[in-house]
Design a protein around this motif. Structure first.
Motif, PDB file in Angstrom:
ATOM      1  N   ALA A 165       0.710  -1.427   0.109  1.00 47.61           N
ATOM      2  CA  ALA A 165       0.413   0.050  -0.277  1.00 47.61           C
ATOM      3  C   ALA A 165       1.032   0.991  -0.295  1.00 47.61           C
ATOM      4  CB  ALA A 165      -1.072   0.314   1.526  1.00 47.61           C
ATOM      5  N   PRO A 166       0.992   1.659  -0.649  1.00 48.92           N
ATOM      6  CA  PRO A 166       0.545   2.173  -2.391  1.00 48.92           C
ATOM      7  C   PRO A 166       1.358   0.360  -3.047  1.00 48.92           C
ATOM      8  CG  PRO A 166       1.774   3.465  -2.459  1.00 48.92           C
ATOM      9  CD  PRO A 166       2.106   3.135  -1.169  1.00 48.92           C
ATOM     10  N   GLU A 167       0.868  -0.258  -3.336  1.00 49.38           N
ATOM     11  CA  GLU A 167       1.693  -2.256  -4.062  1.00 49.38           C
ATOM     12  C   GLU A 167       2.734  -0.936  -5.313  1.00 49.38           C
ATOM     13  OE1 GLU A 167       0.806  -5.758  -6.390  1.00 49.38           O
ATOM     14  OE2 GLU A 167      -0.761  -4.638  -5.527  1.00 49.38           O
ATOM     15  N   ARG A 168       4.147  -1.694  -5.037  1.00 48.83           N
ATOM     16  CA  ARG A 168       4.770  -1.820  -5.608  1.00 48.83           C
ATOM     17  C   ARG A 168       6.445  -3.256  -5.072  1.00 48.83           C
ATOM     18  NH1 ARG A 168       6.934   3.175  -1.552  1.00 48.83           N
ATOM     19  NH2 ARG A 168       9.481   2.191  -1.640  1.00 48.83           N
ATOM     20  N   ASP A 169       6.761  -3.259  -6.212  1.00 50.21           N
ATOM     21  CA  ASP A 169       7.941  -4.472  -6.442  1.00 50.21           C
ATOM     22  C   ASP A 169       8.652  -4.940  -4.993  1.00 50.21           C
ATOM     23  OD1 ASP A 169       6.248  -6.140  -8.109  1.00 50.21           O
ATOM     24  OD2 ASP A 169       7.159  -5.170 -10.075  1.00 50.21           O
ATOM     25  N   ASP A 170       9.006  -3.453  -4.645  1.00 46.07           N
ATOM     26  CA  ASP A 170      10.092  -3.321  -3.735  1.00 46.07           C
ATOM     27  C   ASP A 170      10.369  -3.386  -2.439  1.00 46.07           C
ATOM     28  OD1 ASP A 170      11.678  -1.070  -5.303  1.00 46.07           O
ATOM     29  OD2 ASP A 170       9.785  -0.064  -4.859  1.00 46.07           O
ATOM     30  N   VAL A 171      11.350  -4.584  -2.568  1.00 41.13           N
ATOM     31  CA  VAL A 171      11.759  -5.564  -1.475  1.00 41.13           C
ATOM     32  C   VAL A 171      12.295  -5.127   0.089  1.00 41.13           C
ATOM     33  CG1 VAL A 171      12.008  -7.623  -0.414  1.00 41.13           C
ATOM     34  CG2 VAL A 171      11.602  -7.850  -2.360  1.00 41.13           C
ATOM     35  N   PHE A 172      11.719  -4.839   1.465  1.00 36.95           N
ATOM     36  CA  PHE A 172      12.050  -4.024   2.403  1.00 36.95           C
ATOM     37  C   PHE A 172      13.193  -5.049   3.363  1.00 36.95           C
ATOM     38  CE2 PHE A 172      10.827  -0.792   0.685  1.00 36.95           C
ATOM     39  CZ  PHE A 172      11.036   0.945   0.717  1.00 36.95           C
ATOM     40  N   VAL A 173      13.768  -5.264   3.980  1.00 37.44           N
ATOM     41  CA  VAL A 173      14.106  -5.254   5.825  1.00 37.44           C
ATOM     42  C   VAL A 173      13.797  -4.736   6.545  1.00 37.44           C
ATOM     43  CG1 VAL A 173      16.483  -5.116   5.260  1.00 37.44           C
ATOM     44  CG2 VAL A 173      15.863  -7.246   6.849  1.00 37.44           C
ATOM     45  N   ARG A 174      12.619  -5.485   8.046  1.00 41.39           N
ATOM     46  CA  ARG A 174      12.577  -4.872   8.990  1.00 41.39           C
ATOM     47  C   ARG A 174      13.811  -4.744   9.850  1.00 41.39           C
ATOM     48  NH1 ARG A 174      10.267  -6.838  13.871  1.00 41.39           N
ATOM     49  NH2 ARG A 174       9.694  -4.690  15.600  1.00 41.39           N
ATOM     50  N   GLU A 175      14.894  -4.060  10.184  1.00 38.20           N
ATOM     51  CA  GLU A 175      15.666  -4.702  11.390  1.00 38.20           C
ATOM     52  C   GLU A 175      14.875  -5.109  12.649  1.00 38.20           C
ATOM     53  OE1 GLU A 175      18.706  -2.204  10.529  1.00 38.20           O
ATOM     54  OE2 GLU A 175      19.315  -3.809   8.228  1.00 38.20           O
ATOM     55  N   HIS A 176      14.782  -6.052  12.903  1.00 35.23           N
ATOM     56  CA  HIS A 176      14.248  -5.950  14.939  1.00 35.23           C
ATOM     57  C   HIS A 176      14.493  -5.026  15.241  1.00 35.23           C
ATOM     58  CE1 HIS A 176      16.883  -9.526  15.715  1.00 35.23           C
ATOM     59  NE2 HIS A 176      16.741  -9.178  16.042  1.00 35.23           N
ATOM     60  N   GLU A 177      15.614  -5.061  15.148  1.00 37.21           N
ATOM     61  CA  GLU A 177      16.687  -4.339  16.809  1.00 37.21           C
ATOM     62  C   GLU A 177      16.530  -3.121  17.124  1.00 37.21           C
ATOM     63  OE1 GLU A 177      19.502  -5.730  14.457  1.00 37.21           O
ATOM     64  OE2 GLU A 177      18.919  -7.736  14.964  1.00 37.21           O
ATOM     65  N   THR A 178      16.223  -2.136  15.820  1.00 33.48           N
ATOM     66  CA  THR A 178      15.867  -0.620  15.817  1.00 33.48           C
ATOM     67  C   THR A 178      13.897  -0.864  14.587  1.00 33.48           C
ATOM     68  OG1 THR A 178      16.654  -0.358  13.560  1.00 33.48           O
ATOM     69  CG2 THR A 178      18.023  -0.525  15.322  1.00 33.48           C
ATOM     70  N   ASP A 179      13.708  -1.770  14.658  1.00 32.87           N
ATOM     71  CA  ASP A 179      12.332  -1.318  13.453  1.00 32.87           C
ATOM     72  C   ASP A 179      12.566  -0.757  12.294  1.00 32.87           C
ATOM     73  OD1 ASP A 179       9.512  -2.121  13.631  1.00 32.87           O
ATOM     74  OD2 ASP A 179       9.347   0.328  14.497  1.00 32.87           O
ATOM     75  N   SER A 180      13.980  -0.585  12.157  1.00 30.64           N
ATOM     76  CA  SER A 180      14.044   0.243  10.179  1.00 30.64           C
ATOM     77  C   SER A 180      13.163  -0.701   9.641  1.00 30.64           C
ATOM     78  CB  SER A 180      14.919   0.385  10.956  1.00 30.64           C
ATOM     79  OG  SER A 180      16.530  -0.566  10.066  1.00 30.64           O
ATOM     80  N   ARG A 181      13.369   0.565   8.949  1.00 27.03           N
ATOM     81  CA  ARG A 181      12.285  -0.557   7.065  1.00 27.03           C
ATOM     82  C   ARG A 181      13.791   0.158   6.262  1.00 27.03           C
ATOM     83  NH1 ARG A 181       7.569   0.439   9.365  1.00 27.03           N
ATOM     84  NH2 ARG A 181       7.442  -1.143  10.838  1.00 27.03           N
ATOM     85  N   VAL A 182      14.511  -0.912   5.788  1.00 30.73           N
ATOM     86  CA  VAL A 182      15.786  -0.738   4.678  1.00 30.73           C
ATOM     87  C   VAL A 182      15.517  -1.474   3.493  1.00 30.73           C
ATOM     88  CG1 VAL A 182      18.193  -0.683   4.607  1.00 30.73           C
ATOM     89  CG2 VAL A 182      17.078  -0.442   6.529  1.00 30.73           C
ATOM     90  N   TRP A 183      15.044  -0.678   2.103  1.00 24.98           N
ATOM     91  CA  TRP A 183      15.008  -1.262   1.208  1.00 24.98           C
ATOM     92  C   TRP A 183      16.170  -1.882   0.838  1.00 24.98           C
ATOM     93  CZ3 TRP A 183      17.545  -1.341  -3.483  1.00 24.98           C
ATOM     94  CH2 TRP A 183      17.725  -1.557  -5.007  1.00 24.98           C
ATOM     95  N   VAL A 184      15.792  -3.519   0.087  1.00 26.43           N
ATOM     96  CA  VAL A 184      16.705  -4.180  -0.034  1.00 26.43           C
ATOM     97  C   VAL A 184      16.882  -5.141  -1.381  1.00 26.43           C
ATOM     98  CG1 VAL A 184      17.398  -5.019   2.614  1.00 26.43           C
ATOM     99  CG2 VAL A 184      15.602  -6.566   1.102  1.00 26.43           C
ATOM    100  N   ALA A 185      15.688  -4.976  -2.025  1.00 27.72           N
ATOM    101  CA  ALA A 185      15.974  -4.953  -3.840  1.00 27.72           C
ATOM    102  C   ALA A 185      14.598  -4.449  -4.508  1.00 27.72           C
ATOM    103  CB  ALA A 185      15.403  -6.633  -3.335  1.00 27.72           C
ATOM    104  N   GLY A 186      14.748  -4.190  -6.036  1.00 27.61           N
ATOM    105  CA  GLY A 186      13.460  -4.268  -6.875  1.00 27.61           C
ATOM    106  C   GLY A 186      12.342  -5.097  -7.080  1.00 27.61           C
ATOM    107  N   GLY A 187      11.869  -5.756  -6.419  1.00 26.54           N
ATOM    108  CA  GLY A 187      11.016  -7.132  -6.312  1.00 26.54           C
ATOM    109  C   GLY A 187      11.487  -8.491  -5.850  1.00 26.54           C
ATOM    110  N   PRO A 188      11.189  -9.429  -5.870  1.00 26.25           N
ATOM    111  CA  PRO A 188      10.708 -11.004  -5.825  1.00 26.25           C
ATOM    112  C   PRO A 188      12.109 -11.374  -6.018  1.00 26.25           C
ATOM    113  CG  PRO A 188       9.122 -10.496  -6.044  1.00 26.25           C
ATOM    114  CD  PRO A 188       9.090  -9.719  -6.818  1.00 26.25           C
TER     115      PRO A 188
END
Length: 125
Positions: A86-109
């Motif tokens: 929401a909004p839908e897009r192909d980007d993959v993010f990682v949620r780092e559990h220690e900091t609750d940060s969301r970091v972009w990691v890839a442009g799609g699956p």
């Protein structure tokens, strides 16, 4: 996996599973790396984990809600990977559990799989 399982998952989640992830899960129903890490979770686990994340109860007090993400895998150490829905897009993010940060990691699956299965340790950093 038959076609009914993804439709039931979408009904339970209350939203559509992105097409590229849906196709991957229908073909594999989960992918583990050589160490058994859930690079892509089985569909049942995707549903359960997202319902937990979205409930708000388990993660009350975190700074950023999870509503815009659909979690589908992890690194075995507590960090989870998600697609933006929401909004839908192909980007993959990682949620780092220690900091609750969301970091972009890839442009799609597909890029995510190449990197996750070909990388070592915290490959996204």
């Amino acid at each position: 996996m038959d076609g009914a399982a993804p439709r039931e998952a979408e009904r339970l989640l209350g939203r559509r599973v992105p097409a590229r992830l849906g196709a991957l899960v229908r073909e594999t129903d989960g992918i583990a790396d050589p160490y058994g890490t859930g690079v892509v979770w089985p569909l049942e686990h995707i549903v359960g984990q997202n319902l937990l994340f979205w409930s708000g109860e388990a993660f009350a007090g975190l700074s950023t809600p999870f509503d815009s993400l659909l979690f589908f895998g992890d690194n075995g150490g507590g960090d989870q990977f998600a697609l933006v829905v929401a909004p839908e897009r192909d980007d993959v993010f990682v949620r780092e559990h220690e900091t609750d940060s969301r970091v972009w990691v890839a442009g799609g699956p597909e890029e995510y799989l190449r990197r996750a299965l070909g990388g070592e340790g915290d490959w996204w950093r």
